[in-house]
Design an enzyme around this catalytic site. Structure first.
Site, PDB file in Angstrom:
ATOM      1  N   LYS A  70       0.971  -1.298  -0.151  1.00  7.19           N
ATOM      2  CA  LYS A  70       0.026   0.166  -0.066  1.00  7.19           C
ATOM      3  C   LYS A  70       0.870   1.290  -0.031  1.00  7.19           C
ATOM      4  O   LYS A  70       1.908   1.342   0.600  1.00  7.19           O
ATOM      5  CB  LYS A  70      -0.987   0.256   1.234  1.00  7.19           C
ATOM      6  CG  LYS A  70      -2.109   1.000   1.039  1.00  7.19           C
ATOM      7  CD  LYS A  70      -3.052   0.938   2.388  1.00  7.19           C
ATOM      8  CE  LYS A  70      -4.315   1.907   2.086  1.00  7.19           C
ATOM      9  NZ  LYS A  70      -5.020   1.692   3.178  1.00  7.19           N
ATOM     10  N   CYS A 130      -3.870   8.274  -7.936  1.00 12.60           N
ATOM     11  CA  CYS A 130      -5.165   8.194  -6.670  1.00 12.60           C
ATOM     12  C   CYS A 130      -6.042   9.248  -6.711  1.00 12.60           C
ATOM     13  O   CYS A 130      -5.687  10.520  -6.804  1.00 12.60           O
ATOM     14  CB  CYS A 130      -4.481   8.287  -5.296  1.00 12.60           C
ATOM     15  SG  CYS A 130      -5.730   8.041  -4.022  1.00 12.60           S
ATOM     16  N   LYS A 132       2.143   4.834 -12.234  1.00 12.21           N
ATOM     17  CA  LYS A 132       0.817   4.314 -12.205  1.00 12.21           C
ATOM     18  C   LYS A 132       0.109   5.102 -12.556  1.00 12.21           C
ATOM     19  O   LYS A 132       0.103   6.561 -12.076  1.00 12.21           O
ATOM     20  CB  LYS A 132       0.428   3.809 -10.769  1.00 12.21           C
ATOM     21  CG  LYS A 132      -0.793   3.064 -10.753  1.00 12.21           C
ATOM     22  CD  LYS A 132      -1.011   2.599  -9.375  1.00 12.21           C
ATOM     23  CE  LYS A 132      -2.319   1.525  -9.546  1.00 12.21           C
ATOM     24  NZ  LYS A 132      -2.511   1.011  -7.984  1.00 12.21           N
TER      25      LYS A 132
END
Length: 482
Positions: free
Chosen positions: A148, A246, A284
């Site tokens: 995480k 995110c 990402k």
């Protein structure tokens, strides 16, 4: 028990020497003593005295031969058969199960120099939130684990509960329970960085040959990024995944998707990261952008070795028609969050296809990698991502729904797909389906040409000179109207 057969004739000339007689008798006695005799065998021997008498008679006849009798030069003493009990060392026993295992397709992959037993990777999120769950992932057989996301100051990360909501098939309030979508408003790790680093180090000590990837995210600060990278790399992690995606990652602090959606900012931050990092770096990507190839291109040009896509899609899961409040509901309120699981797979496949085509056309055969993410629940889902160019496939929500042991099912299903097509390795089919994507204009052209070709075939022969002997029946049928 029947007589033991030697299955090889003894070639004898007219004279036998006495030493041969002694040698023959010794051999017969030795063979008799070496073979294990069970009770039933002994009983059988007792009932066959006549057979033994015959053997004795034969030996008597041998003894009556001239002492000058000699063996043929063709007889080879070293070729005498040796009898071994079934379990003796040196007896090779083949195993049908091991032979079957050898025929299974090979799922192992090597990505940016990282060797994994299979392409299935734990995606960054709750399944990689602490030592216990990451250890479980390794024990169950996942190809790699991405922890995480961590940052320097975890005290700024405050999560709420509930923070998940599910989309089920059927209308609002339906009794149907098949979950197809999952939303989260969860932030990055709220555990102290020192704690996470200690656990990274422990995992690498216990699993030195397994791939552990740290997901990191930091505020817009060069020194902050450099410090975070340095401290994380000291634990021995194998690679870094940079969270530029995110959707609720504190954008007011220029973190997460706030960087991934701004290519100028992304280029600058990627430059800081790749100047400092000594291990492979994956960027990402956020899907919450018009053209996902733009940040992917910038990341690769700025030094990243790989792209991971996609992160979750910004969404509002729904409104509870009884309470009139949004979900997930925290004290009557909510906020848009990240959407994942099965329903996002078609969107993820399109984004991965776009990135893979860009990488192939602009970066060629360079050692860049692509990690596909989005709605993977089965090994067949994974095959689709690999067919579109993914080297690895990440699973996060699927683990939350099915558990860590689900990797065994994923591997079995992927191997089943490979066997159906006679693929031996992942590279045998990776990117294979990219060749079948084109523009809508080209689709129109291709269909027009195909229709014209079919019409031409239906018209049959244009001239008598076109008849052939081999295709005579088909040529006749091509000119029949009913």
């Amino acid at each position: 028990m029947g007589k033991r057969s030697w299955n090889r004739p003894i070639i004898i000339r007219t004279h036998f020497s006495s030493y041969f007689l002694f040698d023959l008798i010794s051999t017969l006695v030795a063979c008799y003593l070496l073979i294990p005799l069970s009770n039933s065998f002994l009983s059988s021997v007792r009932t066959q005295n006549s057979s033994m008498a015959s053997m004795s008679s034969a030996l008597t006849r041998f003894s009556g031969l001239s002492s000058k009798t000699t063996l043929s030069p063709d007889f080879d003493h070293s070729s005498r058969r040796t009898f071994l009990p079934p379990n003796r060392v040196g007896l090779k026993i083949s195993s049908s199960s091991s032979a079957a295992a050898d025929s299974e397709p090979d799922l192992s992959v090597t990505v940016n120099g990282l060797k994994m037993p299979n392409p299935f990777v734990i995606g960054s999120g709750p399944p990689g939130t602490n030592y216990t769950v990451m250890k479980r992932a390794f024990d169950e057989g996942w190809g790699a684990v991405i922890a995480k996301t961590v940052s320097l100051d975890a005290s700024k990360v405050i999560n709420v509960t509930p923070r998940y909501a599910r989309l089920k098939t059927g209308s609002n309030g339906s009794a149907k329970t098949d979950v197809i979508g999952w939303q989260n408003i969860e932030l990055i790790s709220d555990r102290p960085l020192e704690t996470m680093l200690k656990e990274f180090k422990q995992l690498k000590q216990e699993y030195p040959d397994r791939i552990l990837i740290a997901s990191i995210m930091e505020e817009y600060s060069k020194t902050g990024w450099e410090e975070l990278i340095d401290r994380v790399e000291q634990t021995g992690v194998d690679a870094l995944e940079i969270n530029f995606s995110c959707p609720h990652g504190m954008p007011e602090r220029r973190m997460g998707a706030a960087v991934g959606q701004d290519c100028a900012l992304l280029e600058e931050v990627c430059g800081w990261i790749n100047a400092k990092a000594t291990v492979p770096v994956w960027a990402k990507m956020t899907p919450n952008i018009t053209d996902i190839t733009e940040p992917a291109r910038v990341s690769l040009k700025s030094g990243c070795e790989g792209i991971a896509a996609i992160n979750t899609i910004m969404s509002v899961m729904g409104i509870d028609l009884k309470t009139l409040h949004p979900e997930p509901c925290v004290e009557g309120y909510s906020t848009p969050g990240g959407y994942s699981y099965k329903a996002v797979r078609p969107i993820a496949l399109a984004k991965v296809m776009n990135i893979a085509q860009m990488m192939k056309s602009e970066f060629g055969e360079k050692d860049y990698s692509l990690s596909g993410i989005g709605g993977v629940e089965t090994g067949y889902d994974a095959a689709e991502f690999i067919l579109l160019g993914s080297n690895t496939v990440q699973v996060c929500t699927g683990v939350m729904v099915h558990g860590y042991g689900h990797v065994k099912t994923l591997c079995a299903e992927l191997q089943d797909f490979m066997k159906q097509h006679n693929f031996s390795t992942i590279e045998d089919f990776r990117g294979h389906s990219l060749q079948y994507f084109t523009t809508h204009t080209d689709l129109v052209r291709r269909q027009k040409e195909a229709i014209e070709q079919r019409k031409a075939e239906r018209k049959g022969l244009k001239s008598d000179k076109d008849w052939t002997g081999d295709g005579f029946v088909k040529e006749t049928e091509s000119m029949v109207s009913n």
